[in-house]
Design a protein around this motif. Sequence first.
Motif, PDB file in Angstrom:
ATOM      1  N   THR A  55       6.432  -0.181   5.339  1.00 55.82           N
ATOM      2  CA  THR A  55       7.478  -0.920   4.654  1.00 55.82           C
ATOM      3  C   THR A  55       7.856  -0.130   3.391  1.00 55.82           C
ATOM      4  N   ALA A  56       8.941  -0.546   2.768  1.00 53.21           N
ATOM      5  CA  ALA A  56       9.349   0.141   1.530  1.00 53.21           C
ATOM      6  C   ALA A  56       8.269   0.026   0.467  1.00 53.21           C
ATOM      7  N   SER A  57       7.610  -1.117   0.433  1.00 55.74           N
ATOM      8  CA  SER A  57       6.543  -1.318  -0.543  1.00 55.74           C
ATOM      9  C   SER A  57       5.355  -0.392  -0.272  1.00 55.74           C
ATOM     10  N   GLU A  58       4.984  -0.303   0.998  1.00 57.12           N
ATOM     11  CA  GLU A  58       3.869   0.579   1.360  1.00 57.12           C
ATOM     12  C   GLU A  58       4.203   2.039   1.054  1.00 57.12           C
ATOM     13  N   TYR A  59       5.438   2.399   1.321  1.00 53.30           N
ATOM     14  CA  TYR A  59       5.889   3.767   1.056  1.00 53.30           C
ATOM     15  C   TYR A  59       5.756   4.088  -0.431  1.00 53.30           C
ATOM     16  N   LYS A  60       6.164   3.140  -1.241  1.00 50.81           N
ATOM     17  CA  LYS A  60       6.077   3.358  -2.679  1.00 50.81           C
ATOM     18  C   LYS A  60       4.621   3.405  -3.138  1.00 50.81           C
ATOM     19  N   ARG A  61       3.823   2.503  -2.591  1.00 53.58           N
ATOM     20  CA  ARG A  61       2.398   2.507  -2.940  1.00 53.58           C
ATOM     21  C   ARG A  61       1.742   3.820  -2.546  1.00 53.58           C
ATOM     22  N   TRP A  87      -2.257  -3.305  -8.594  1.00 57.65           N
ATOM     23  CA  TRP A  87      -1.165  -3.344  -7.618  1.00 57.65           C
ATOM     24  C   TRP A  87      -1.398  -2.365  -6.467  1.00 57.65           C
ATOM     25  N   LEU A  88      -2.099  -1.274  -6.764  1.00 55.36           N
ATOM     26  CA  LEU A  88      -2.294  -0.253  -5.746  1.00 55.36           C
ATOM     27  C   LEU A  88      -3.215  -0.716  -4.623  1.00 55.36           C
ATOM     28  N   GLU A 140       9.185  -4.369  -3.770  1.00 49.91           N
ATOM     29  CA  GLU A 140       8.528  -3.061  -3.672  1.00 49.91           C
ATOM     30  C   GLU A 140       7.485  -2.879  -4.769  1.00 49.91           C
TER      31      GLU A 140
END
Lengths: 156, 421
Positions: free
Chosen positions: A81-87, B197-198, B391
Amino acid sequence: MRSAILATMLLIGLARAAGPPSFAVVVHQSNPRVDLRLAEVRAYFGGSTTRWPNGSNVVAVERSSGSPAFRCLLERVLNMTASEYKRNLTRIEYSGGGRVNVKTLNTEGAACKFVFNVPGAIALIETASLSLAECNGVQIVRVNGKLPGEEGYPLR
Amino acid sequence: MARCVWVCAAMLIAARTPVLAQENKDEVIQKLIARVEALEREVAELKQASAKSTQTTATATADPAPVKEVAAAPAAATPAPAPETTEPANSEPADASRFDFRGFADVDFDRNVAGSSSKKFALGEVDLFTTTQISPRLTFLAEAALDTDSEVTVGSIPVDVERLLLQVRGNDYFNLDIGSYRTAIGFYNTAYLRGEWLQTAVTRPLLFTFEENGGFLPLHNVGLSANGAIPAGDFGLHYVVEVGSSRNYGQPGRTGFDLEDNAAFNFALYSRPKSIPGLEIGFSVYRDRLSPVPAYSMGRRIWTAHAVYQAHRWEFLNEAMLAEFNGPPDGYAHVPGFYSQLAYRVGGKWTPYFRYDYSNIYGRGVVGAGAPQYVPWRNAETGGIRFDLTESVALKFELGHDVERLQPNFIQAAMQLAFTF
């Protein structure tokens, strides 16, 4: 040269005839890596591989969020997901692995132009956009041995 | 006579000609140098103008993602054919060496933390992280954490310089970090340090509890850390060699406080096989001397092994550890432990997870008797769910059951809003 243009036109035609959008991985003209496995494409865009074999830095070009190319990047290449990508990118940088070079560009033409100018750049664009003038000077990468439009090409 | 004069004149002219030619060459070279210098000045001015232009367009873009460089497309406004572009062929992004700043923070609601019957909102840590590229091969990295919770006065809020590193980026095979680094013990400590958050869960695995919170592993050291790849084809081998001193910080009197800066050595080896993206397996060996009381030290050795898979919606973390504390003639303590955490993303935003932590203690003498103070927990089952609101913002719920050595077992619950900025 003429054959290359004809091949490109053929690819574009095939892509358009196929219906659902197809996506092409493009790199700089000087880049010798024109045949990549999908896992390698994933590593370049996901930040786990930050250098090309010749030592130059990888600069992953992504399209703005919401664009078909960005969705393809997340869903078909990275499976995130976009969130996972950013993480994922943040974690690489946070763990001391250095900054992952990601350039976000708003149009397909700008992505091609950037790849044309930066030897370490790699971008994912819609195959139909290969007809743009800006995309004349970039190389199309085979993914798993296939070009866009060929049977078994994974990014369609 | 006249012929003789003409011959002499011709000889003089012939002798002078190379000198004139040489003078002409020098003049041409001087002109060329002047021209090159003028062109270099022009190129420098153009580069500056280009950099300013890129910064301006980047600022104008609305995407808040801090890790990415965002540039509005110049071609969108003024289409230009790529082949005619005159940017140098080996150019890098204009803002490749800019200053990067990032922050993490969280707000929590906790119930029965560590067995207490508390029920309260709590401010988590504010973690500030920055990297700056000093030169193509030198990077500066700094990280500071502010833990404001449970502090009575502003002056007592600890500012913890978590990491302070000068990173020398040699090549794929050798890089050197100088300064305060996190020890490459196991996987979790290098993958997730601060920044709630990580990590997927609210809480960290108990083995990797921070020192100032009572953790017994030396997660931070000061010294040198070398790392790089080992040419091994598709095995994706990497090494880490660290030589440093224990870091002493935190509240005096806590368990695990190392009173002397004894030398520490750590070696880690891990593999990320290219055939299985997302898989990492590895081990580490750490050795130093621990001084829990003044003028006394005991040998400490820590072995870890891990197998981790993070891809295709799955997160499967497994780490095992054996810590040995040897202080003859005062006895010894051996602490084996492991944790296993499994998470799977459902849909686009929900990630349920479960973790099991385990530790045991074998020991004799004073060292063996004192070990439970360092490792007060026996095992814990933790389950929860993470929901990614955006995000950059995640909401997590967690429930845990802890079996302790020094107090009754308890159940604790936590809710956390974690974010990055």
